[in-house]
Design a protein around this motif. Structure first.
Motif, PDB file in Angstrom:
ATOM      1  N   VAL A  72       0.827  -1.201   0.000  1.00  0.00           N
ATOM      2  CA  VAL A  72       0.000   0.000   0.000  1.00  0.00           C
ATOM      3  C   VAL A  72       0.863   1.255   0.000  1.00  0.00           C
ATOM      4  O   VAL A  72       0.582   2.215  -0.715  1.00  0.00           O
ATOM      5  N   GLN A  73       1.936   1.243   0.797  1.00  0.00           N
ATOM      6  CA  GLN A  73       2.809   2.418   0.859  1.00  0.00           C
ATOM      7  C   GLN A  73       3.457   2.675  -0.498  1.00  0.00           C
ATOM      8  O   GLN A  73       3.551   3.814  -0.945  1.00  0.00           O
ATOM      9  N   MET A  74       3.889   1.616  -1.168  1.00  0.00           N
ATOM     10  CA  MET A  74       4.480   1.769  -2.497  1.00  0.00           C
ATOM     11  C   MET A  74       3.453   2.346  -3.466  1.00  0.00           C
ATOM     12  O   MET A  74       3.777   3.213  -4.283  1.00  0.00           O
ATOM     13  N   LEU A  75       2.205   1.903  -3.347  1.00  0.00           N
ATOM     14  CA  LEU A  75       1.150   2.427  -4.205  1.00  0.00           C
ATOM     15  C   LEU A  75       0.946   3.914  -3.942  1.00  0.00           C
ATOM     16  O   LEU A  75       0.845   4.708  -4.886  1.00  0.00           O
ATOM     17  N   GLN A  76       0.890   4.290  -2.671  1.00  0.00           N
ATOM     18  CA  GLN A  76       0.727   5.707  -2.324  1.00  0.00           C
ATOM     19  C   GLN A  76       1.874   6.541  -2.891  1.00  0.00           C
ATOM     20  O   GLN A  76       1.648   7.613  -3.466  1.00  0.00           O
ATOM     21  N   ASP A  77       3.089   6.069  -2.739  1.00  0.00           N
ATOM     22  CA  ASP A  77       4.258   6.795  -3.235  1.00  0.00           C
ATOM     23  C   ASP A  77       4.219   6.924  -4.753  1.00  0.00           C
ATOM     24  O   ASP A  77       4.499   7.990  -5.310  1.00  0.00           O
ATOM     25  N   THR A  78       3.870   5.839  -5.432  1.00  0.00           N
ATOM     26  CA  THR A  78       3.820   5.842  -6.902  1.00  0.00           C
ATOM     27  C   THR A  78       2.750   6.803  -7.392  1.00  0.00           C
ATOM     28  O   THR A  78       2.981   7.588  -8.315  1.00  0.00           O
ATOM     29  N   ILE A  79       1.586   6.757  -6.771  1.00  0.00           N
ATOM     30  CA  ILE A  79       0.477   7.650  -7.164  1.00  0.00           C
ATOM     31  C   ILE A  79       0.864   9.104  -6.932  1.00  0.00           C
ATOM     32  O   ILE A  79       0.573   9.974  -7.752  1.00  0.00           O
ATOM     33  N   SER A  80       1.538   9.394  -5.814  1.00  0.00           N
ATOM     34  CA  SER A  80       1.902  10.778  -5.510  1.00  0.00           C
ATOM     35  C   SER A  80       2.922  11.331  -6.510  1.00  0.00           C
ATOM     36  O   SER A  80       2.986  12.541  -6.715  1.00  0.00           O
ATOM     37  N   LYS A  81       3.704  10.470  -7.139  1.00  0.00           N
ATOM     38  CA  LYS A  81       4.706  10.908  -8.115  1.00  0.00           C
ATOM     39  C   LYS A  81       4.123  11.096  -9.513  1.00  0.00           C
ATOM     40  O   LYS A  81       4.755  11.694 -10.376  1.00  0.00           O
ATOM     41  N   MET A  82       2.927  10.576  -9.721  1.00  0.00           N
ATOM     42  CA  MET A  82       2.306  10.645 -11.055  1.00  0.00           C
ATOM     43  C   MET A  82       1.570  11.968 -11.237  1.00  0.00           C
ATOM     44  O   MET A  82       1.266  12.662 -10.261  1.00  0.00           O
ATOM     45  N   ASP A  83       1.275  12.268 -12.484  1.00  0.00           N
ATOM     46  CA  ASP A  83       0.417  13.403 -12.808  1.00  0.00           C
ATOM     47  C   ASP A  83      -0.933  13.153 -12.140  1.00  0.00           C
ATOM     48  O   ASP A  83      -1.486  12.052 -12.269  1.00  0.00           O
ATOM     49  N   PRO A  84      -1.502  14.138 -11.416  1.00  0.00           N
ATOM     50  CA  PRO A  84      -2.753  13.914 -10.679  1.00  0.00           C
ATOM     51  C   PRO A  84      -3.905  13.408 -11.553  1.00  0.00           C
ATOM     52  O   PRO A  84      -4.677  12.549 -11.133  1.00  0.00           O
ATOM     53  N   THR A  85      -4.001  13.919 -12.761  1.00  0.00           N
ATOM     54  CA  THR A  85      -5.086  13.486 -13.644  1.00  0.00           C
ATOM     55  C   THR A  85      -4.915  12.018 -14.027  1.00  0.00           C
ATOM     56  O   THR A  85      -5.869  11.239 -13.986  1.00  0.00           O
ATOM     57  N   GLU A  86      -3.694  11.657 -14.379  1.00  0.00           N
ATOM     58  CA  GLU A  86      -3.406  10.271 -14.749  1.00  0.00           C
ATOM     59  C   GLU A  86      -3.591   9.346 -13.548  1.00  0.00           C
ATOM     60  O   GLU A  86      -4.165   8.254 -13.665  1.00  0.00           O
ATOM     61  N   ALA A  87      -3.127   9.776 -12.383  1.00  0.00           N
ATOM     62  CA  ALA A  87      -3.254   8.963 -11.174  1.00  0.00           C
ATOM     63  C   ALA A  87      -4.723   8.728 -10.837  1.00  0.00           C
ATOM     64  O   ALA A  87      -5.130   7.604 -10.524  1.00  0.00           O
ATOM     65  N   LYS A  88      -5.521   9.777 -10.935  1.00  0.00           N
ATOM     66  CA  LYS A  88      -6.959   9.649 -10.631  1.00  0.00           C
ATOM     67  C   LYS A  88      -7.616   8.703 -11.622  1.00  0.00           C
ATOM     68  O   LYS A  88      -8.437   7.860 -11.234  1.00  0.00           O
ATOM     69  N   TYR A  89      -7.257   8.812 -12.881  1.00  0.00           N
ATOM     70  CA  TYR A  89      -7.816   7.938 -13.916  1.00  0.00           C
ATOM     71  C   TYR A  89      -7.517   6.470 -13.605  1.00  0.00           C
ATOM     72  O   TYR A  89      -8.418   5.627 -13.593  1.00  0.00           O
ATOM     73  N   HIS A  90      -6.262   6.172 -13.322  1.00  0.00           N
ATOM     74  CA  HIS A  90      -5.869   4.785 -13.052  1.00  0.00           C
ATOM     75  C   HIS A  90      -6.510   4.264 -11.770  1.00  0.00           C
ATOM     76  O   HIS A  90      -6.995   3.129 -11.727  1.00  0.00           O
TER      77      HIS A  90
END
Length: 132
Positions: A72-90
């Motif tokens: 879960v922590q890795m997922l949070q870190d990966t999402i935080s590094k992504m473009d917010p729009t792309e992260a929200k989409y995925h």
């Protein structure tokens, strides 16, 4: 000689009949297999109507790795590094497919969903998508 012609004709017709039966059996088997696969896919669909296997395969490799290791922590870190729009989409696609089940106490969207819920990849593995 008349019997020989009759026997040859009979043998040719018999072989043609056997080929038609084999062809029909193959077609019916393929149709049954397609129907079974579609039925299994329908059973796998998540709450938003998306297939978790398809969603998983469409994720960027770094997000796939998070689900593979159920971190879960890795997922949070990966999402935080992504473009917010792309992260929200995925993340929305992950929620709609059931790959990610956000915790109702932690918030109401994909951004909050990364903080709680089922471990990444749980539903995918429950549905037999492992190794597909």
């Amino acid at each position: 000689t008349a019997d020989q012609h009759y026997l040859e004709g009979f043998t040719e017709e018999l072989e043609a009949f056997k080929e038609r039966v084999r062809g029909r059996a193959k077609a019916r088997l393929e149709k049954a297999l397609r129907e079974y696969e579609e039925e299994e896919r329908q059973k796998r669909l998540g709450p938003g109507g998306l297939d978790p296997v398809d969603v998983y395969e469409s994720l960027p490799p770094e997000l796939q790795k998070c689900f593979d290791v159920k971190d879960v922590q890795m997922l949070q870190d990966t999402i935080s590094k992504m473009d917010p729009t792309e992260a929200k989409y995925h993340m929305q696609r992950c929620i709609d497919s059931g790959l990610w089940v956000p915790n109702a106490k932690s918030g109401d969207g994909p951004e909050a969903g990364a903080g709680g819920g089922a471990a990444p990849g749980d539903r995918r593995r429950e549905n037999g998508a492992e190794g597909e």
